[in-house]
Design an enzyme around this catalytic site. Structure first.
Site, mmCIF file in Angstrom:
data_model
loop_
_atom_site.group_PDB
_atom_site.id
_atom_site.type_symbol
_atom_site.label_atom_id
_atom_site.label_comp_id
_atom_site.label_asym_id
_atom_site.label_seq_id
_atom_site.Cartn_x
_atom_site.Cartn_y
_atom_site.Cartn_z
ATOM 1 N N GLU A 58 0.850 -1.189 0.000
ATOM 2 C CA GLU A 58 0.000 0.000 0.000
ATOM 3 C C GLU A 58 0.890 1.245 0.000
ATOM 4 O OE1 GLU A 58 -3.792 1.671 2.628
ATOM 5 O OE2 GLU A 58 -2.200 0.542 3.640
ATOM 6 N N LYS B 50 -10.295 0.573 -2.051
ATOM 7 C CA LYS B 50 -10.306 0.202 -0.632
ATOM 8 C C LYS B 50 -11.638 0.546 0.031
ATOM 9 C CE LYS B 50 -7.471 0.794 3.538
ATOM 10 N NZ LYS B 50 -6.291 1.522 4.103
ATOM 11 N N CYS C 119 -4.843 -3.497 3.379
ATOM 12 C CA CYS C 119 -4.512 -3.131 4.759
ATOM 13 C C CYS C 119 -5.660 -3.317 5.765
ATOM 14 C CB CYS C 119 -3.983 -1.699 4.781
ATOM 15 S SG CYS C 119 -3.020 -1.291 6.274
#
Length: 272
Positions: free
Chosen positions: A41, A113, A155
């Protein structure tokens, strides 16, 4: 058997320097006969306040996407670009977009995301508010590849098991988790979360993390790794700093595990 690599980086605030590191890692992966390379990321820039201006520049020139596309084509690699800031329709925020490029340099997948890191952490940085700069995505994404179906996540998603159940339901065999996990949260939860997601979904999990000190207030945990569908850690980077973690994944092993313990079938029978 397919050889994969996850790249650990210590990205900073200079785009050109970060992309130079990516190029070196891609070259190293190719020399090791890797077929699939995962970047972490924020590999291009670890500076939240600069994300919008970087996304505006990317909309004009596309330098990040062109760099990854060219590297994929040059080395014949599938490259998963952990997260790239792309402007949202509002123009005032970005999507944190995981982009997938095939060996010909063609973008074949994109995931925005979903879960944003709006938390307080007991470290020098203290407060993280991704929603100040990032607009949340809406849906999970699975991409077809020669190595198996690849489920995309980023993440903080890893703390939400239902997201990974959806990826498995969509046919995922491999799940990627490009990350910039903080040192504090990573030390506490990184490995156990990754192994749990692998066990629950019976997927290979590839996790590329930032790993090192980015500024006086921000440090990432590192420990990039590859986990098999049984939850065993196949490969792990124990040191901080940039570098590759190499492992071989085997779809025959995955299917054997799923056949012996058909958890998705049992889940359906239970009505979940």
């Amino acid at each position: 058997m397919v050889k994969v690599a996850v790249a650990q980086m210590v990205s900073g605030e200079v785009l050109a320097d970060n992309l130079t590191t990516v190029a070196l890692l891609a070259q190293e992966a190719a020399a090791a006969s890797v077929s699939l390379l995962l970047l972490p990321e924020n590999f291009a820039l670890l500076d939240s306040k600069a994300l919008i201006s970087l996304a505006e520049e990317e909309a004009r020139a596309g330098i990040i996407q062109k760099t990854i596309s060219d590297l994929a084509k040059q080395y014949g690699l599938w490259i998963i670009a952990g997260s790239v800031p792309l402007l949202s329709p509002s123009g005032t925020k970005v999507y944190a977009s995981c982009l997938v490029f095939d060996q010909a340099g063609v973008q074949v997948g994109r995931y925005d995301k979903v879960h944003l890191f709006d938390v307080d952490v007991d470290d020098a940085h203290s407060s993280y508010r991704e929603s100040d700069f990032i607009e949340a995505g809406k849906q999970p994404v699975v991409v077809e590849s020669p190595f198996g179906r690849i489920g995309l996540s980023i993440c903080y998603d890893v703390r939400f098991p239902e997201h990974y159940q959806k990826l498995r339901a969509l046919g995922a065999d491999i799940i990627v988790v490009p990350s910039a996990f903080t040192y504090v949260t990573g030390e506490a939860h990184w490995e156990v979360l990754l192994r749990a997601r692998a066990i629950e979904t019976q997927c290979y999990v590839l996790a590329a993390n930032q790993g090192g000190k980015h500024s006086e207030t921000r440090s990432s945990w590192g420990h990039s790794m590859v986990v098999d569908p049984w939850g065993d850690v196949l490969a792990l980077k124990t040191s901080m700093g940039s570098g590759l973690v190499l492992a071989e994944i085997d779809m025959a092993t995955l299917h054997k595990r799923r056949k012996a313990m058909p958890v998705m079938q049992h889940r359906a029978q239970a009505g979940f």
